[in-house]
Scaffold this active site. Structure first.
Site, PDB file in Angstrom:
ATOM      1  N   TRP A 150     -14.007  24.011  72.861  1.00 60.79           N
ATOM      2  CA  TRP A 150     -13.292  25.244  72.078  1.00 60.79           C
ATOM      3  C   TRP A 150     -13.190  26.004  73.837  1.00 60.79           C
ATOM      4  CZ3 TRP A 150     -18.415  22.992  71.045  1.00 60.79           C
ATOM      5  CH2 TRP A 150     -19.155  22.806  69.372  1.00 60.79           C
ATOM      6  N   HIS A 164     -14.522  29.316  65.937  1.00 60.32           N
ATOM      7  CA  HIS A 164     -15.274  28.520  64.874  1.00 60.32           C
ATOM      8  C   HIS A 164     -15.893  29.518  63.888  1.00 60.32           C
ATOM      9  CE1 HIS A 164     -18.849  27.156  66.799  1.00 60.32           C
ATOM     10  NE2 HIS A 164     -18.397  28.082  67.296  1.00 60.32           N
ATOM     11  N   ARG A 190      -8.321  29.807  68.742  1.00 60.53           N
ATOM     12  CA  ARG A 190      -8.705  29.297  70.258  1.00 60.53           C
ATOM     13  C   ARG A 190      -6.926  29.178  71.486  1.00 60.53           C
ATOM     14  NH1 ARG A 190     -11.059  23.297  67.724  1.00 60.53           N
ATOM     15  NH2 ARG A 190     -12.800  25.253  66.588  1.00 60.53           N
ATOM     16  N   GLN A 204     -11.062  28.561  58.991  1.00 59.42           N
ATOM     17  CA  GLN A 204     -11.522  27.284  58.694  1.00 59.42           C
ATOM     18  C   GLN A 204     -12.511  27.638  57.294  1.00 59.42           C
ATOM     19  OE1 GLN A 204     -14.249  26.488  62.453  1.00 59.42           O
ATOM     20  NE2 GLN A 204     -12.936  24.640  62.046  1.00 59.42           N
ATOM     21  N   VAL A 247     -25.307  20.247  65.419  1.00 62.15           N
ATOM     22  CA  VAL A 247     -26.155  19.480  63.815  1.00 62.15           C
ATOM     23  C   VAL A 247     -26.661  17.859  64.189  1.00 62.15           C
ATOM     24  CG1 VAL A 247     -24.818  20.342  62.184  1.00 62.15           C
ATOM     25  CG2 VAL A 247     -23.415  18.940  64.055  1.00 62.15           C
ATOM     26  N   ALA A 293     -24.191  21.440  57.263  1.00 59.23           N
ATOM     27  CA  ALA A 293     -23.289  22.703  57.392  1.00 59.23           C
ATOM     28  C   ALA A 293     -22.210  22.004  57.585  1.00 59.23           C
ATOM     29  CB  ALA A 293     -23.492  22.980  58.122  1.00 59.23           C
TER      30      ALA A 293
HETATM   31  N1  DAH Z   1     -18.153  24.360  64.318  1.00 61.63           N
HETATM   32  C1  DAH Z   1     -16.832  23.063  64.389  1.00 61.63           C
HETATM   33  C2  DAH Z   1     -15.642  23.221  65.287  1.00 61.63           C
HETATM   34  O1  DAH Z   1     -14.703  24.206  64.681  1.00 61.63           O
HETATM   35  C3  DAH Z   1     -16.000  22.154  63.070  1.00 61.63           C
HETATM   36  C4  DAH Z   1     -17.549  22.416  62.376  1.00 61.63           C
HETATM   37  C5  DAH Z   1     -18.879  20.909  62.487  1.00 61.63           C
HETATM   38  C6  DAH Z   1     -19.114  22.611  61.356  1.00 61.63           C
HETATM   39  C7  DAH Z   1     -19.366  20.940  62.509  1.00 61.63           C
HETATM   40  C8  DAH Z   1     -20.226  22.952  61.010  1.00 61.63           C
HETATM   41  C9  DAH Z   1     -20.273  21.556  61.120  1.00 61.63           C
HETATM   42  O2  DAH Z   1     -20.263  23.125  60.661  1.00 61.63           O
HETATM   43  O3  DAH Z   1     -22.091  21.154  60.920  1.00 61.63           O
HETATM   44  O4  DAH Z   1     -15.271  22.152  65.689  1.00 61.63           O
END
Ligand code: DAH
Length: 325
Positions: A150, A164, A190, A204, A247, A293
């Site tokens: 990120w 995110h 970003r 998102q 996760v 998630a």
């Molecule tokens: N936040 C991650 C991104 O922006 C995407 C993401 C991945 C969100 C896994 C989630 C997750 O909730 O479980 O790349």
């Protein structure tokens, strides 16, 4: 002066009049300051009192007659205008230019509606985040290589533009006890060079469902339902293992349009089972809850749905692009 002849002439002419502008000419001619009648009145100056009384009375009668002729004609012309000209029901309507929603808004609304059908509540979070919620609480510590995923716009100390929507997982769990299911639509940023697939701002939809008996099977079912709903059943869904620090296990979801079976699989979201450390962080009792998630890329969905091949169109004010939706 022959007032009777004048009245007769005026009446004949007025009955032939068909519109208001001709009537106005008639009025000037018969009742105006330079009309015969007015000149006649003017000529009284030189008459004796007796004559003035006589002729004046006649001339007045003539003026009343002409005035009432005028009023009647005006009324009848105006009502005719109302019926036959003002409301011409055969005339094609005038097209009023109307604003419409941006394609991203349209797709966001679709996504939100699909999740709402399955009982998800919509929650919003701040676009300016702290380093803690955006990174540390999600198991992305400083100097850890995972942070490279990120690229960040840093603001003043400890603050940043969220990269995110995942920080809302922590913010929400801190204030709510399970069971719950939420989605968090929103804008992310970003610090990246732009190209046809990357923008420094995008949207998102984060999702989080926590309960006491949740497994990946629940996740797969719900996501398949939603993606089918958004793409009107014209889509095949694929799940792939992947890594995200918050996760375990982590996965990515790809889709392919049924009408393009030879086309590529397109990644639309990252996801996984919520890492137990996150539950510790928000002080949930140990081993009590599970959850999944996900983070869905809204521009991705819009690009696939509308066949747009360059993400930069969405933040370009070119009306020729915007008018197509
Ligand atoms: N936040 C991650 C991104 O922006 C995407 C993401 C991945 C969100 C896994 C989630 C997750 O909730 O479980 O790349």
């Amino acid at each position: 002066m022959d007032l009777d002849a004048l009245k007769k002439r005026a009446q004949e002419e007025s009955s032939a009049i068909k519109n208001l502008s001709d009537l106005e000419k008639w009025r000037v001619k018969y009742l105006g300051r330079k009309s015969e009648l007015s000149l006649f009145f003017d000529s009284f100056k030189n008459l004796s009192l007796e004559d003035r009384k006589n002729k004046g009375a006649q001339a007045n009668k003539a003026r009343i007659f002409l005035t009432s002729l005028y009023e009647q004609k005006k009324k009848s012309l105006e009502s005719a205008t109302t019926h036959f000209h003002f409301f011409d029901i055969t005339r094609p309507g005038k097209k009023i230019p109307k604003g419409h929603l941006h394609p991203i808004t349209l797709v966001l609304n679709d996504i939100i509606r699909s999740f709402e059908k399955l009982g998800f509540a919509v929650v919003l979070g701040p676009e300016i985040e702290t380093e803690y919620y955006n990174f540390d609480a999600l198991r992305i510590p400083r100097n850890h290589p995972a942070r490279d995923m990120w690229d960040t716009f840093w603001l003043q100390k400890g603050l940043l533009l969220r990269t995110h929507t995942s920080p809302m997982q922590i913010r929400y769990m801190e204030k709510h006890e399970p069971p719950f299911r939420i989605i968090v639509p929103g804008k992310c940023f970003r610090f990246e060079a732009t190209d046809s697939r990357h923008e420094f701002q995008f949207h998102q939809v984060e999702g989080l469902m926590v309960d006491d008996n949740i497994s990946l099977a629940n996740f797969k079912f719900i996501i398949e339902e939603v993606l089918k709903d958004i793409f009107k059943n014209q889509v095949t869904v694929r799940f792939r293992p992947s890594y995200f620090p918050f996760v375990s296990p982590g996965l990515e979801v790809d889709i392919k349009l049924k009408n393009k079976p030879r086309g590529q699989w397109l990644e639309v979201m990252g996801a996984g089972m919520v890492h137990p450390d996150l539950f510790d962080t928000v002080k949930y009792p140990k081993n009590m809850w599970q959850g999944f998630a996900f983070g869905l890329g809204v521009e991705r969905i819009a690009m696939i749905k509308y066949g747009i091949d360059d993400i930069r169109f969405f933040f370009n004010p070119d009306i020729r692009f915007l008018e197509q939706f």
